[in-house]
Design an enzyme around this catalytic site. Sequence first.
Site, PDB file in Angstrom:
ATOM      1  N   GLU A 199       0.738  -1.449  -0.170  1.00 13.66           N
ATOM      2  CA  GLU A 199       0.286   0.031   0.197  1.00 13.66           C
ATOM      3  C   GLU A 199       1.115   1.346  -0.012  1.00 13.66           C
ATOM      4  O   GLU A 199       0.438   2.374  -0.430  1.00 13.66           O
ATOM      5  CB  GLU A 199      -0.846  -0.128   1.331  1.00 13.66           C
ATOM      6  CG  GLU A 199      -1.723   1.200   2.043  1.00 13.66           C
ATOM      7  CD  GLU A 199      -2.535   1.343   2.713  1.00 13.66           C
ATOM      8  OE1 GLU A 199      -2.849   2.959   3.281  1.00 13.66           O
ATOM      9  OE2 GLU A 199      -1.918   0.866   3.896  1.00 13.66           O
ATOM     10  N   ASP A 219       0.104   3.809  -3.553  1.00 11.39           N
ATOM     11  CA  ASP A 219      -0.435   5.187  -2.520  1.00 11.39           C
ATOM     12  C   ASP A 219       0.859   5.839  -3.565  1.00 11.39           C
ATOM     13  O   ASP A 219       0.497   7.119  -3.799  1.00 11.39           O
ATOM     14  CB  ASP A 219      -0.357   5.061  -1.974  1.00 11.39           C
ATOM     15  CG  ASP A 219      -0.240   6.349  -0.960  1.00 11.39           C
ATOM     16  OD1 ASP A 219      -1.161   7.154  -1.580  1.00 11.39           O
ATOM     17  OD2 ASP A 219       0.649   7.644  -0.186  1.00 11.39           O
ATOM     18  N   ASP A 260      -7.489   0.518   0.733  1.00 15.80           N
ATOM     19  CA  ASP A 260      -5.796   0.671   0.895  1.00 15.80           C
ATOM     20  C   ASP A 260      -5.723  -1.004   0.642  1.00 15.80           C
ATOM     21  O   ASP A 260      -4.505  -0.826  -0.541  1.00 15.80           O
ATOM     22  CB  ASP A 260      -5.430   0.073   2.367  1.00 15.80           C
ATOM     23  CG  ASP A 260      -5.504   1.330   2.941  1.00 15.80           C
ATOM     24  OD1 ASP A 260      -5.285   2.543   2.687  1.00 15.80           O
ATOM     25  OD2 ASP A 260      -5.850   0.672   4.315  1.00 15.80           O
ATOM     26  N   GLU A 288      -4.722   0.548  -3.194  1.00 15.68           N
ATOM     27  CA  GLU A 288      -2.836   0.953  -3.384  1.00 15.68           C
ATOM     28  C   GLU A 288      -1.645  -0.197  -3.091  1.00 15.68           C
ATOM     29  O   GLU A 288      -0.646  -0.390  -4.121  1.00 15.68           O
ATOM     30  CB  GLU A 288      -3.405   1.884  -2.183  1.00 15.68           C
ATOM     31  CG  GLU A 288      -3.584   3.694  -2.461  1.00 15.68           C
ATOM     32  CD  GLU A 288      -3.879   4.144  -1.675  1.00 15.68           C
ATOM     33  OE1 GLU A 288      -3.805   5.009  -1.771  1.00 15.68           O
ATOM     34  OE2 GLU A 288      -2.922   3.817   0.010  1.00 15.68           O
TER      35      GLU A 288
END
Length: 1237
Positions: A837, A841, A929, A932
């Site tokens: 994640e 991200d 999440d 990502e």
Amino acid sequence: MKCVVFVNRIVTARSLSCILQDLKFLTSWKCDLLVGVHSGLKSMSRRNMNSILQKFQTGELNLLVATKVGEEGLDIQTCCLVIRLDLPDTVASFIQSRGRARMPQSEYVFLVDRGNQKELDLIDNFKRDEYRINLEISSRTSDETFDSPEERVYKVDTSGASISCGYSISLLYHYCSKLSHDEYFDPKPQFFFYDEIGGTVCHIILPSNTPLHQIVGTPQSSTEAAKKDTCLKAIEQLHKLGALNDFLLPEQGDMEESVVVSPAFESCGDEGSRGELHEMLVPAVLRGSWTNLENLVQLESFYIEFCPVPEDRTYKKFGLFVKAALPREAERMEVDLHLAHGRRVKTRLISLGLQAFNKDEIVQAQNFQEMFLKVILDRSEFVHEFVSLGEDGICKSSQTFYLLLPIVLQNCEKGMMVDWEIVRRCLSSPIFRSPADAVDKEILPLDPYLQLANGCTSISDIEHSLVYAAYKKKFYFITNIVTDKNGYSQYKGSNAMSHMDHLFSTFGIRLKYPRQFLLQAKPLFSLRNLLHNRREEESESQELDEYFIDLAPELCELKIICFSKDIGSSISLLPSIMHRLENLLVAIELKRLLSASFPEAAAITANRVLEALTSEKCQERFSLERLETLGDSFLKFAVSRHLFLLYDTFDEGELTRKRSNAVNNSNLFKLACRRNLQVYIRDQAFDPTQFFALGRPCPRICTKESEGSIHGQYGGHAEGQANASEVRCSKGHHWLYKKTIADVVEALIGAFIVDSGFKAAMAFLRWIGIKVDFEASQVIKVCLASSRDIQLAASMDIDAPVKNLSKFQFHHKGLLLQAFVHPSYNKHGGGCYQRLEFLGDAVLDYLITSYLYSAYPKLKPGHLTDLRSALVNNRAFANIAIDQSFHKFLICDSSGLWKAIKEYVEFVKTPPVERDTLEEPKCPKVLGDLVESFFGAILLERGFDLNYTWKLMLSFLDPIMNLSNVQLNPVRELQELCQSRGWDLQFPTLKKGRMFLVEAKMNGKDIDVCASSSNLSRKEAVRIASEKIFEKLKDRGYTLKSGHLEEILRSSRKMEPKLIGYDECLIDVTVDVPQPDNLMVQGHSGRNLDPKTSSINQMNNMHRSCFESEQPSFPSELIQGQPSDTVADPRSDRDSQNTGQAVCVSARSRLYEICTANRWRAPFFECCHEEGESHLKFFTYKVVLEIEAVASFTLECWGAPHSRKKAAADHAAEGALKYLEQDGYLLESEITQKVSA
């Protein structure tokens, strides 16, 4: 006087503190409360606790309501009154709380119910017990000593920090509490105990997002000793893995970064938002002086071409002359100058070779430049009858050396020469003659003349000259003589009044020569910043008639002969042109510095560098903000990738803290200062009144002594405050904020991305001192390590999440599985999606920023930032996760999380008509999440192929990237709307149980709107309530004056989006994972042990539903321990450590340690057969071991029958160890270690 009131409950402390603060007769008492940092929802942070104690010690507070936390360690020398509202529970509490009153003759008061004999007896008992304790201590005569075993201690040599086994338990809990967590996952260690030959062994299972998943201790004499020993071992391993720093503390965000930032740089600057004084660089090209040269001077000449749009003005041709040749990019400089009513003048430089000047011509040229600078900037000097030019010291004190002179083009504009006729005629004006050289005003000229205020003057000298009208206190350009008008002519705008009558009625002036021809005049302009764009983007340029007035000659004073309005029009442009040229030359110097440092910088253009150096405060058509947005996202991605690969054992929280240390404004500011980047920055709008050049030096000479007096009254403004009165000094000092300098660093990164690509941006980051490099082997290592998660294949359809991706299959399927493992699931040997994640991200942030930057090139920087915030957020990603059904593949162990996901998914899939009547549930962060982490897995699987990731992003994020219903945060939009209209906005909140009830109220003139919302999160409740109010206001016709973001996007032209700057080579990560052969394992008993290989999916009890509660598999003697929050008294765990004797470790313990070292699941022991009579039974054990470095491989070993279960299990473990030794899984130290049966 200070007082402490002790209570037992937190709610009592809070209530009593509020009551005491509201009592008016206790206004002299400044009250606050003190509760523990581990007191559940009502706790306070350690920072708040320290702040309150500091205030109490200094006297800012003098009344403290405290719980038991204040009984120990609160040393207040001046406290003279302690009150017990609730009676103490123990004698220790009684003694400790009374000890808080430290002053002589201090009071210790109990508050008891009147007539309550039980409470009075309890107080008496406390007193008697205290007396007995004191008596026992004072009368003790025994010399008996007690030997306690030496406590084990782990010490860090570099820092001297140490931890004993007794305190290792609390430190381990503290470390786990700092891990990334949410309301569905509370990371804590789990303790399990089982009996071994040498005593009790503790097995610790750490949370799934730690680098160390499990650790097995050594046999100890008691459960508590085993727990301490294993905790100390865990602390040691965590420190060696980098999870604990050299002070044996979890990494904190505010600690100095020593890994990402190159260590060669030292610290500089302190934190703060106040401006600092920095010197602006003067271009070296313009510093070349000719004052000490011979009679003949060769200067580089450049024609400044003026192209007005529309062509409603004429401009005198001017040239620029400098000592050194301009860089090639400066020679081709083009700049648009913005005039009133959308008009503009396109200007460009054209190099026309060398021009020779003799000594007299240089003097005349300098005087001419000094003259016109005085006219446009210091015109008040021309009110006098005499103006001095060419004074000594003016040239020497100048920082720049260049000449701006009128020219005449030659040879079809391929050559030019200075228009010396104009220069000399202007300098021959009477105003520049000394009084001794002045011509007698009574002498009449031979040609036709007019009577002016300062004498009779030839008409040829009056035309195209500059005059001063004292009665108007203004200067005018005379364009021509109006031969058909005189003082008796009709005044413009009046039917009956003549010019003579108008002058008398308005100014009380009677003309002496009313029959003289009138003069047509144009007012002298006020110099403006023409780099500032005052024209709307789509507005068309409009022609504008020039403004002229008629003046009576006798009221005008002749100032400068042959100084026409065309010359005036041209010189009104020159300061803005030269300001832009100076800034461009500074950008070129920085480019040359960077190109000399790393070759990749050669591809960037000087104009792009200038854009990155120019802040929004300069008010030009370009600024650094768009580049800064792009550079910020790339910096985040580059540092995230570097940290992810470098620290393969760090959890998301540690990675985020390290990234923050590298990319925060404070660090960027320090790095920029070390490279002296601040001298190149342009952060002030061009102020023509502070334009200084040869002939007009800066009057404020800045030295160390005068610096404070010049800049002191203007500096030190907090960030965001206006500072319009900033002055320029001879050194070019200006005030810069640290954030501005940090923004320039990010903008330069963006500049390299746009003009050159990733490789150049990475080279710039290395140059400035941020480590972003990585090796291909690191990527391959991470991909191979993911194979340990392949055991989760039974928990989900491994190909389902990528079924929509045509012709794409995961080679490293463990990456895909890891991307869907929530940290609450801890049955697979550790690991979760948080690290992926973290990487995903960062890459999504850059990809979306690249999309917006390229698709909307005309979008203002502020709107670009708002749009990115509207797209890159958890709610938008959560909807994508639902569209892709990612929530169905989530592997977690939290029923609360599943319930929250189900509620939100049902709400999102509800038709919009029905959705308006429902209360919107909280959006679980885990949904965003998953998107990502999925992109993080894709990025690794494709070897950092951003082209593929870009295409995948476009297909996945299409629902939000089409921008059909994008909007800002409703709270922000509502606040901006209320501020623009002067409305009052409040969000009163009431908490009922775990729910927050928010009632948003908006009050204004003739309008009153409210809306309510309830949610588990106050922030979410405020957002929903704000959204409701905003919709109500929109229905009534109230919208933001600046326009809704969606409306702005509809009016903006959208271009084809593209991935900006990606030029990296792909990394081949398709490395095959070796498969083991089936080997025969020889047991110590002499019989052959056949390790059976089977599919993981076929193993009994090894893969249950991922949502069932399941404990790790341990031996049959294993006892699950209850975690203890207290630290017991330190005791030694092994006598052998004190004596130096070897410790015999069982085969089972060795097998557990090997599994822990390789991050495999704990071995599974099972009694598979019993035989013989009840008093002569033999037991046969088998051990099941999953070798997670090899896909789908399980080892099963059977031992020989033994009369004791422990011996039977150990024999099976010996077979497993033998196989591991043959297959190379044991280190050399492990092979040589003796194993006892």
